[in-house]
Design an enzyme around this catalytic site. Structure first.
Site, PDB file in Angstrom:
ATOM      1  N   SER A   1      43.478  35.399  47.052  1.00 52.29           N
ATOM      2  CA  SER A   1      44.549  34.326  47.356  1.00 52.29           C
ATOM      3  C   SER A   1      43.869  32.971  48.082  1.00 52.29           C
ATOM      4  CB  SER A   1      45.624  35.141  48.094  1.00 52.29           C
ATOM      5  OG  SER A   1      45.900  35.987  47.580  1.00 52.29           O
TER       6      SER A   1
ATOM      7  N   HIS B   1      44.444  34.459  39.661  1.00 49.52           N
ATOM      8  CA  HIS B   1      45.395  34.372  40.859  1.00 49.52           C
ATOM      9  C   HIS B   1      46.856  34.950  40.378  1.00 49.52           C
ATOM     10  CE1 HIS B   1      47.597  33.508  44.575  1.00 49.52           C
ATOM     11  NE2 HIS B   1      47.202  34.427  44.584  1.00 49.52           N
TER      12      HIS B   1
ATOM     13  N   GLU C   1      47.584  31.964  38.340  1.00 50.66           N
ATOM     14  CA  GLU C   1      47.021  30.492  38.657  1.00 50.66           C
ATOM     15  C   GLU C   1      45.398  30.831  38.093  1.00 50.66           C
ATOM     16  OE1 GLU C   1      48.591  28.274  42.478  1.00 50.66           O
ATOM     17  OE2 GLU C   1      47.638  29.910  42.897  1.00 50.66           O
TER      18      GLU C   1
ATOM     19  N   ASN D   1      50.354  28.470  47.244  1.00 50.94           N
ATOM     20  CA  ASN D   1      50.261  28.896  48.447  1.00 50.94           C
ATOM     21  C   ASN D   1      50.077  27.668  49.509  1.00 50.94           C
ATOM     22  OD1 ASN D   1      51.084  31.683  48.091  1.00 50.94           O
ATOM     23  ND2 ASN D   1      48.829  32.288  48.111  1.00 50.94           N
TER      24      ASN D   1
HETATM   25  P1  NAD Z   1      45.118  46.431  48.815  1.00 49.44           P
HETATM   26  O1  NAD Z   1      44.707  46.774  50.203  1.00 49.44           O
HETATM   27  O2  NAD Z   1      46.369  47.039  48.396  1.00 49.44           O
HETATM   28  O3  NAD Z   1      44.069  47.014  47.632  1.00 49.44           O
HETATM   29  C1  NAD Z   1      42.426  46.666  47.799  1.00 49.44           C
HETATM   30  C2  NAD Z   1      41.992  47.901  47.243  1.00 49.44           C
HETATM   31  O4  NAD Z   1      40.580  47.673  46.789  1.00 49.44           O
HETATM   32  C3  NAD Z   1      42.141  49.364  47.900  1.00 49.44           C
HETATM   33  O5  NAD Z   1      42.533  50.355  46.951  1.00 49.44           O
HETATM   34  C4  NAD Z   1      40.605  49.705  48.117  1.00 49.44           C
HETATM   35  O6  NAD Z   1      40.477  51.046  48.062  1.00 49.44           O
HETATM   36  C5  NAD Z   1      40.026  48.982  47.084  1.00 49.44           C
HETATM   37  N1  NAD Z   1      38.539  48.518  47.435  1.00 49.44           N
HETATM   38  C6  NAD Z   1      38.094  48.090  48.612  1.00 49.44           C
HETATM   39  N2  NAD Z   1      36.744  47.998  48.344  1.00 49.44           N
HETATM   40  C7  NAD Z   1      36.271  48.167  47.045  1.00 49.44           C
HETATM   41  C8  NAD Z   1      35.052  48.324  46.640  1.00 49.44           C
HETATM   42  N3  NAD Z   1      34.059  47.797  47.263  1.00 49.44           N
HETATM   43  N4  NAD Z   1      34.947  48.771  45.316  1.00 49.44           N
HETATM   44  C9  NAD Z   1      36.442  49.030  44.869  1.00 49.44           C
HETATM   45  N5  NAD Z   1      37.430  49.186  45.297  1.00 49.44           N
HETATM   46  C10 NAD Z   1      37.600  48.814  46.466  1.00 49.44           C
HETATM   47  O7  NAD Z   1      45.093  44.945  48.670  1.00 49.44           O
HETATM   48  P2  NAD Z   1      46.004  44.054  47.263  1.00 49.44           P
HETATM   49  O8  NAD Z   1      47.270  43.503  48.124  1.00 49.44           O
HETATM   50  O9  NAD Z   1      46.085  44.783  46.275  1.00 49.44           O
HETATM   51  O10 NAD Z   1      45.117  42.681  47.439  1.00 49.44           O
HETATM   52  C11 NAD Z   1      43.768  42.690  46.610  1.00 49.44           C
HETATM   53  C12 NAD Z   1      43.589  41.354  46.532  1.00 49.44           C
HETATM   54  O11 NAD Z   1      44.624  40.284  45.939  1.00 49.44           O
HETATM   55  C13 NAD Z   1      43.146  40.450  47.732  1.00 49.44           C
HETATM   56  O12 NAD Z   1      42.083  39.698  47.508  1.00 49.44           O
HETATM   57  C14 NAD Z   1      44.517  39.658  48.115  1.00 49.44           C
HETATM   58  O13 NAD Z   1      44.228  38.602  48.731  1.00 49.44           O
HETATM   59  C15 NAD Z   1      44.844  39.474  46.562  1.00 49.44           C
HETATM   60  N6  NAD Z   1      46.359  39.265  46.222  1.00 49.44           N
HETATM   61  C16 NAD Z   1      47.281  40.052  46.940  1.00 49.44           C
HETATM   62  C17 NAD Z   1      48.689  39.679  46.722  1.00 49.44           C
HETATM   63  C18 NAD Z   1      49.586  40.556  47.408  1.00 49.44           C
HETATM   64  O14 NAD Z   1      50.818  39.916  47.433  1.00 49.44           O
HETATM   65  N7  NAD Z   1      49.145  41.714  47.844  1.00 49.44           N
HETATM   66  C19 NAD Z   1      48.873  38.609  45.692  1.00 49.44           C
HETATM   67  C20 NAD Z   1      47.843  37.747  45.136  1.00 49.44           C
HETATM   68  C21 NAD Z   1      46.587  38.309  45.450  1.00 49.44           C
END
Ligand code: NAD
Length: 675
Positions: free
Chosen positions: A427, A448, A460, A498
């Site tokens: 993000s 995104h 995005e 954002n």
């Molecule tokens: P989350 O914490 O729910 O999930 C992250 C996952 O990644 C975990 O299950 C973890 O075990 C896994 N992980 C960590 N290191 C790893 C590795 N080396 N290899 C494989 N898996 C690994 O996070 P999220 O909310 O799903 O966000 C993930 C990404 O998406 C981030 O970059 C975040 O900024 C982006 N994002 C989040 C949102 C939101 O609203 N949550 C929206 C858009 C984008």
């Protein structure tokens, strides 16, 4: 205008006429890609009907469509022009069919929508192949059917059902349409042969059977004399207010009321008047801007020609909130996906979410058990990056940390096949820095997604400085395949959406500092303007800790919002911790309902005093709307000026599909210009 039977060298549109049988004339609408009923095509169509009517040897006319579609409806471009004297529209064709003496049959293969379905409804008989769908989706453009649809559909299936169908703008499968009485037959194979067979049957017995001659039944239990006024009043109460998203819905109800109460011809005249009002209305103009904006999205100026890669299989790294939603999105688009995450707990949770979601679809009747099972099983889980070797696209969705992302991208790069597209769902992080962790930065871009990824339409597509034309067009094509609105963004902090959100939230807090209660700010943006949630409830839902994190990561790029830091220091992280800008109580709205909190008012007042911000008692609702939407459109304009967003329309789509900006207001840029 050329004669119908002339051979036109390279026709843009034509109406083909064949004599299938000496006494049956087949008129084929052939105007790729969707057989749109443009003014020009309507002119030809009318001439073809006139010719058939004049020919004494013709007893029946069959309308059909070329290229696997009957007609997608009117040409939306034509709504932009006021028809001049003598312009022929589909309404004239329908009126001529209505007055006609021949037997008319609509032979439908593929979609018959809008004006296309209205033409079919004017016929004596309607037959469709099983794969066909019919519908009157005009409401989606802030319009109502304008060629008799609002008068005939209630006469065909009952006012209540007709109103529901037109209010939703939904398309109905042939079998359901037949069950409801919109179609006479579902053809098992060749629809033209079925039309001929039907004519052989009906010509001697019941050659004419106009829907216009029926009476529109209400279609609800008998409520006596007051049935119509009662049902109409209820319907008006159930749609959004006229000034906030319901303008066309109220006119549609008026039109259906006319179908019940007035003779057919007067009902048609009423419909035409209502349509005329709508076609010039601000909400319809805004919705048509959105419609055209979506069609612009695939156009990327100054991009060298490139062919998108075919995406047949996918991999997602990270089985968290986003990874799970992204995996479901791929599965639903028919793309098998492997999800890689070393955490057993994360995988277990993801599995449960996925099965729960597909079970819900089965419970709702949207999927059969078998379909759900197949989709759920097209998502597999692995803990080793070697499992992504076959993927055509890899989407990374691990923790939001540059170090973790760099490490993950180096591993992806080593394991992926040479042509694979490598995407990050970050993000806030710099796509160029992530791309630099690979040996193939040209294959890296941002995809995104928005939470929940399987529901939210926005995607995005972030173009890094090294992203190749092929990678970019692949991202654009993939968005379409995933049924998303894919908007290309430059690699700026917060991308398009954002970045604007931050400006919007900051303005909301400035209003609060000037003395407007947080609950009032939210109420105005919700009830008066039309957002599903107010800006401060949105902040609470996203998590104030997330905002603080973003603020820190952005450095000076976004400016500061001191109140956020104060709330976070107090442990008020938003909805998840039971308090943020508002309080949340498990007993009230399942803990999701914002409850005003005097403590926050006091905190804001204190910060305002410290910053020497004077409280004003004269801030009206209009100023609240103007300042908040102004913050959005100014930031949007900056993004367009600096090339981060390609067009103002793209900015509008980001906010409509990603942040719930009311579509009938056209998006922040359109609103800024037209409000
Ligand atoms: P989350 O914490 O729910 O999930 C992250 C996952 O990644 C975990 O299950 C973890 O075990 C896994 N992980 C960590 N290191 C790893 C590795 N080396 N290899 C494989 N898996 C690994 O996070 P999220 O909310 O799903 O966000 C993930 C990404 O998406 C981030 O970059 C975040 O900024 C982006 N994002 C989040 C949102 C939101 O609203 N949550 C929206 C858009 C984008």
């Amino acid at each position: 205008m050329s004669s119908l039977l002339d051979t036109v060298a390279e026709p843009v549109w034509i109406v083909r006429v064949d004599a299938a049988r000496a006494d049956v004339r087949v008129i084929t609408i052939d105007n790729p890609p969707v057989n749109a009923l443009s003014f020009a095509l309507s002119d030809e169509l009318l001439a073809a009907v006139e010719a058939a009517e004049r020919d004494a040897s013709v007893r029946a006319v069959v309308f059909t469509g070329a290229g696997g579609i009957f007609s997608g409806g009117a040409d939306v471009n034509d709504f932009m022009t006021e028809p001049t004297e003598g312009t022929v529209t589909i309404r004239d064709v329908v009126a001529r069919v209505e007055r006609g003496t021949k037997t008319y049959v609509a032979a439908i293969d593929g979609n018959a929508l809008g004006g296309g379905f209205e033409l079919a409804l004017a016929c004596d008989y309607r037959i469709a192949t099983a794969r066909s769908k019919v519908g009157l989706p005009e409401i989606k453009l802030g319009l109502i059917p304008g060629a008799g649809g609002t008068q005939r559909l209630p006469r065909a299936i009952g006012a209540q059902d007709a109103l529901q169908m037109m209010l939703k703008g939904e398309s109905i499968k042939a079998a359901d349409a037949q069950a409801k009485g919109m179609l006479d037959e579902v053809a098992q194979s060749d629809v033209l042969a079925a039309a001929q067979a039907l004519l052989t049957r009906v010509l001697p017995t019941e050659p004419k059977r106009r829907i216009s001659e029926r009476r529109a039944q209400l279609g609800v239990a008998n409520l006596g004399l007051f049935a119509t006024p009662f049902v109409v009043a209820q319907a008006h109460k159930m749609v959004p207010p006229e000034e906030n998203g319901g303008f066309a819905a109220h006119k549609l109800i008026d039109a259906v009321q006319a179908a019940i109460e007035l003779p057919f011809a007067r009902g048609v005249a009423r419909e035409a008047r209502l349509f005329g009002e709508l076609v010039r209305s601000a909400p319809s103009l805004a919705l048509r801007h959105v419609f055209f904006g979506e069609r612009e999205l695939t156009k990327i100026p100054d991009l060298p020609p490139a062919q998108p890669l075919e995406i047949k299989t996918a991999a997602v790294i990270g089985a968290g909130t986003m990874g799970t939603g992204i995996a479901i999105t791929f599965a639903q688009a028919g793309i098998p996906v492997v999800v890689i995450d070393p955490s057993d707990a994360a995988v277990e949770k993801a599995r449960a979410t996925i099965f729960g979601m597909f079970k819900y679809q089965v419970d709702k009747g949207r999927l059969t058990q078998q379909e759900a099972w197949k989709l759920a099983n097209s998502i597999t889980f692995e803990d080793d990056f070697a499992a992504l070797a076959d993927a055509d696209v890899v989407v990374e969705a691990v923790f939001e940390s540059m170090d973790v992302k760099k490490e993950v991208f180096a591993k992806i790069d080593a394991a992926a096949k040479p042509a694979a597209l490598l995407a990050s769902n970050t993000s806030t992080l710099d796509i160029d820095e992530i791309a630099a962790a690979t040996n193939h930065p040209e294959r890296v871009l941002g995809l995104h997604f928005f939470a929940p990824a399987n529901i939210m339409k926005l995607l995005e597509i972030v173009r890094g400085k090294a992203t190749s034309a092929q990678s970019l067009v692949t991202g654009v094509a993939l968005a379409k395949k995933l049924h998303k609105i894919g908007v290309v963004s430059g690699n700026a902090f917060g991308f398009i959406g954002n970045r604007m959100l931050f400006a919007y939230e900051r303005e909301a807090i400035e209003l609060a500092e000037e003395g407007v209660a947080p609950e009032r700010i939210d109420a105005v943006m919700k009830s008066r303007f039309g957002f599903a949630m107010g800006p401060l409830a949105v902040a609470d839902l996203s998590g104030l800790d997330v905002y603080r994190h973003i603020e820190r990561a952005a450095g000076e790029q976004l400016g500061r919002i001191p109140i956020v830091a104060r709330l976070v220091d107090e442990g008020r992280l938003g909805q998840k911790s039971g308090a943020g800008f508002f309080r949340y109580d498990k007993a009230v709205g399942k803990g999701r309902e914002p409850i005003p909190d005097p403590h926050v008012d006091e905190l804001i007042a204190q910060l305002a005093r410290e910053a020497d911000i004077a409280s004003r008692g004269d801030i009206g609702d209009d100023e609240i709307i103007a300042r908040l939407t102004g913050a959005l459109s100014q930031t949007g304009a900056d993004l367009v000026r600096t090339g981060i967003a390609l067009r103002p329309g793209d900015v509008d789509l980001v906010w409509i599909y990603g942040y719930g900006f009311p579509p009938h207001r056209g998006g922040p840029m359109w609103y800024g210009e037209h409000a």
